[in-house]
Structures are given as structure tokens and as C-alpha cells.
Design a protein around this motif. Structure first.
Motif, mmCIF file in Angstrom:
data_model
loop_
_atom_site.group_PDB
_atom_site.id
_atom_site.type_symbol
_atom_site.label_atom_id
_atom_site.label_comp_id
_atom_site.label_asym_id
_atom_site.label_seq_id
_atom_site.Cartn_x
_atom_site.Cartn_y
_atom_site.Cartn_z
ATOM 1 N N GLU A 108 45.255 1.626 77.128
ATOM 2 C CA GLU A 108 44.000 1.199 76.513
ATOM 3 C C GLU A 108 43.286 2.332 75.788
ATOM 4 O O GLU A 108 42.327 2.091 75.052
ATOM 5 C CB GLU A 108 43.073 0.613 77.571
ATOM 6 N N TRP A 109 43.749 3.574 75.992
ATOM 7 C CA TRP A 109 43.064 4.729 75.397
ATOM 8 C C TRP A 109 43.790 5.315 74.191
ATOM 9 O O TRP A 109 43.217 6.089 73.429
ATOM 10 C CB TRP A 109 42.900 5.838 76.441
ATOM 11 N N GLY A 110 45.065 5.004 74.019
ATOM 12 C CA GLY A 110 45.887 5.686 73.030
ATOM 13 C C GLY A 110 45.363 5.622 71.606
ATOM 14 O O GLY A 110 45.211 6.654 70.934
ATOM 15 N N ASP A 111 45.081 4.420 71.117
ATOM 16 C CA ASP A 111 44.624 4.288 69.733
ATOM 17 C C ASP A 111 43.265 4.944 69.531
ATOM 18 O O ASP A 111 43.019 5.584 68.493
ATOM 19 C CB ASP A 111 44.551 2.812 69.336
ATOM 20 N N ALA A 112 42.373 4.793 70.509
ATOM 21 C CA ALA A 112 41.050 5.422 70.396
ATOM 22 C C ALA A 112 41.181 6.939 70.382
ATOM 23 O O ALA A 112 40.466 7.632 69.637
ATOM 24 C CB ALA A 112 40.159 4.972 71.551
ATOM 25 N N ASP A 113 42.099 7.469 71.186
ATOM 26 C CA ASP A 113 42.351 8.914 71.168
ATOM 27 C C ASP A 113 42.808 9.364 69.792
ATOM 28 O O ASP A 113 42.309 10.357 69.239
ATOM 29 C CB ASP A 113 43.439 9.284 72.186
ATOM 30 N N ALA A 114 43.780 8.641 69.241
ATOM 31 C CA ALA A 114 44.328 9.020 67.944
ATOM 32 C C ALA A 114 43.252 8.984 66.857
ATOM 33 O O ALA A 114 43.159 9.895 66.023
ATOM 34 C CB ALA A 114 45.491 8.113 67.573
ATOM 35 N N CYS A 115 42.453 7.937 66.869
ATOM 36 C CA CYS A 115 41.385 7.832 65.872
ATOM 37 C C CYS A 115 40.390 8.979 66.018
ATOM 38 O O CYS A 115 39.874 9.506 65.023
ATOM 39 C CB CYS A 115 40.669 6.488 66.007
ATOM 40 N N ALA A 116 40.116 9.383 67.262
ATOM 41 C CA ALA A 116 39.216 10.507 67.492
ATOM 42 C C ALA A 116 39.838 11.808 66.995
ATOM 43 O O ALA A 116 39.164 12.649 66.377
ATOM 44 C CB ALA A 116 38.882 10.622 68.979
ATOM 45 N N ALA B 145 50.968 8.171 63.431
ATOM 46 C CA ALA B 145 50.798 8.901 62.179
ATOM 47 C C ALA B 145 49.848 8.174 61.237
ATOM 48 O O ALA B 145 49.070 8.807 60.510
ATOM 49 C CB ALA B 145 52.156 9.100 61.506
ATOM 50 N N ALA B 146 49.880 6.850 61.268
ATOM 51 C CA ALA B 146 48.984 6.076 60.408
ATOM 52 C C ALA B 146 47.530 6.203 60.841
ATOM 53 O O ALA B 146 46.616 6.061 60.016
ATOM 54 C CB ALA B 146 49.397 4.602 60.429
ATOM 55 N N LEU B 147 47.300 6.496 62.117
ATOM 56 C CA LEU B 147 45.937 6.650 62.631
ATOM 57 C C LEU B 147 45.391 8.054 62.421
ATOM 58 O O LEU B 147 44.174 8.264 62.501
ATOM 59 C CB LEU B 147 45.898 6.305 64.128
ATOM 60 N N VAL B 148 46.292 9.013 62.167
ATOM 61 C CA VAL B 148 45.874 10.405 61.952
ATOM 62 C C VAL B 148 46.453 10.907 60.632
ATOM 63 O O VAL B 148 47.217 11.880 60.609
ATOM 64 C CB VAL B 148 46.308 11.316 63.120
#
Length: 285
Positions: free
Chosen positions: A77-85, A109-112
Motif C-alpha cells: 500500500e506504500w510503494g506507489d506513494a513512496d515512488a511519487c514522493a 520508472a514512470a512514477l519517477v
């Protein structure tokens, strides 16, 4: 061997939730830091750890130290939010845990966008897919997760590590095929300096670029073992000189200390000197 500008002899894990530990990093003679949002952070502290890390990275002076942020897995549940941060943080790379296929890496890679991706290789599937993962343009490094890998394989840890040697070398071969860095796993008994040194020496003999660390006390040994020694650099200079003299005479090979020196040996010698020079420049900067 990793490019000189991305030395990673010593790669220290630091919990992203511990502000004091984060701030201390700037005083350590470490090549790279993995700011950890994953295993080192309790579930209840995940969100606040992101905020703490972003604040420290924004305000801190980390000098030459490569700043890598390990996010939580994309299946959490944290992975995408981490990447966006991470996309908004002052860091040099994002580290994806338990990388197993190209789709996972491409998603992160698409999120960062524009941020290099490093991949934890710590599952059998990830190891077997390492060549394809390493070939992706955003990927710049592999980090062996030997504890998780041993658990997943069901093999023994410690000692000569022969039980996981196939996995270690498979990942290393994939890294060398694609020209990216490959950093060895951690040594858990951080007070056992002799054991740690032996495992560093084994990792370097295999061809690893450096060692991941769990304690600052391990930094000095890792830096020393994964750096060319005086005898090694002197031999490299003599090999290059002898080979260049041979070429000038119209010969294809030279002999140094009773051993043949060909073009491939000279390429290795130049890489040794480049790494030694990068370490020297960093020391005097």
C-alpha cells in the motif's frame, strides 16, 4: 567495474525515519547511502518517514555520497506513494525491492521520470530475470538482497556462500552484460570484522563493485577491500607501459613479471587506474 564517477565500494543502509541517523551520514566516509523506507521503517511510520527524508535531503549536504532511496514494494500500500514522493526528492536514484520483472521496473520508472532505478535482486524469479531487468534504460544498478534470497531459496547463509553462488554470479553476469553496477549483500554480524573482511574479499574476487552495509563501523573495511591497492596500481601502470612499448615495436603482446600482457589485460589495467584516481580525487576534494 562501476564507472569511477559512481563509486559504490561502501553502500550504507540508513533508516529514513531516524532524523539523527540521516543527518550523521554527511560525516561518514561512505560512497553511497540507501535511505530506507522499506524494512527499516515500521508500518505506522511510513508516511512520516517520507516527510522526514524529504526534509533532510532538501536541507543536507551529502557531498560526494550517492543518495539512493529504497521504496516499499509496488505490491504494498506504500510503494506507489513512496515512488511519487521520491520524484520530488533531492536524490540520485530510487531502489526497488524484490524486483522480479520488467513490468515492475517500468511502473516505478514512470512514477519517477528522469530518476535512475536500482533494483534489489532478492528472489529466485528476480535472479532468473536479471538480464532483462538490467537491460532496461532506467536501470543503473543491482543490489543483492542475500538475506531474502537465502530465505526464498531455502539455502544456508554465511561461510563460503557456495549455497547461493549460482544466484550471486547470475546477477553479476547480468550486470556486466548490461554495463551497470552490482553491489554485494550485507554481512549481518557487524561486530565480526574478520568475517566481514573475508566476505568483502570474496565479493571483490567475484567482481562485485562494493558491499552493502548495516553499520557505519563496516565502512572502512569495505572502502579498503574494494579499492585497488598500491601493488595492484603499480602493476597496472607497468602493464600499460610494457604493452605500449611492445606496440611501438610492432609487437602484439608484452611480458610483465613472466606473464603475457595483451589488450584485454591493458583494458583491465586502465580500469584499475581510473578507479584508483577517482578514489584519490574524492579523498583530496
Amino acid at each position: 567495474m562501476a564507472a569511477p564517477q559512481t563509486l559504490c565500494r561502501s553502500v550504507l543502509y540508513v533508516p529514513a525515519s531516524k532524523a539523527r541517523a540521516l543527518e550523521k551520514v554527511g560525516t561518514l566516509d561512505v560512497d553511497s547511502v540507501i535511505f530506507d523506507l522499506e524494512d527499516a521503517v515500521a508500518p505506522a511510520e511510513k508516511a512520516s518517514a517520507r516527510e522526514t527524508l524529504a526534509r533532510v535531503l532538501d536541507a543536507g549536504d551529502f557531498g560526494h555520497r550517492q543518495r539512493i532511496v529504497r521504496i516499499n514494494g509496488t505490491d504494498t500500500e506504500w510503494g506507489d506513494a513512496d515512488a511519487c514522493a521520491v520524484a520530488g526528492m533531492k536524490c540520485d536514484a530510487v531502489l526497488l525491492p524484490k524486483a522480479e520483472d520488467r513490468g515492475q521496473v517500468e511502473h516505478v520508472a514512470a512514477l519517477v521520470p528522469g530518476t535512475p532505478v536500482w533494483c534489489m535482486m532478492e528472489t529466485p524469479r528476480g535472479v532468473l530475470n536479471a538480464p532483462g531487468i538490467g537491460a532496461l534504460p532506467p536501470v543503473e544498478g543491482f543490489v543483492l538482497g542475500t538475506n531474502d534470497l537465502a530465505k526464498e531459496i531455502g539455502c544456508a547463509t554465511g561461510g563460503d556462500r557456495m549455497a547461493m553462488m549460482t544466484a550471486l554470479q547470475t546477477v553479476l553476469l547480468a550486470a556486466r552484460t548490461t554495463g551497470i553496477a552490482c553491489v554485494d549483500g550485507v554481512y549481518n554480524a557487524f561486530r565480526d570484522e574478520d568475517g566481514f573482511r573475508a566476505e568483502c574479499e570474496q565479493g571483490r574476487a567475484l567482481g562485485m563493485d562494493g558491499k552493502t552495509l548495516i553499520h557505519p563501523a563496516q565502512v572502512g573495511v569495505a572502502n579498503a577491500v574494494f579499492a585497488p591497492g598500491d601493488a595492484e596500481t603499480e602493476l597496472a601502470r607497468r602493464q600499460i607501459e610494457a604493452y605500449e612499448d611492445a606496440i611501438a615495436r610492432g609487437e602484439a603482446v608484452a611480458v610483465v613479471d613472466g606473464r603475457i600482457v595483451e589488450n584485454l589485460h591493458v583494458e583491465t589495467a586502465r580500469a584499475v587506474l581510473a578507479k584508483a584516481e577517482a578514489i584519490h580525487e574524492r579523498a583530496v576534494a
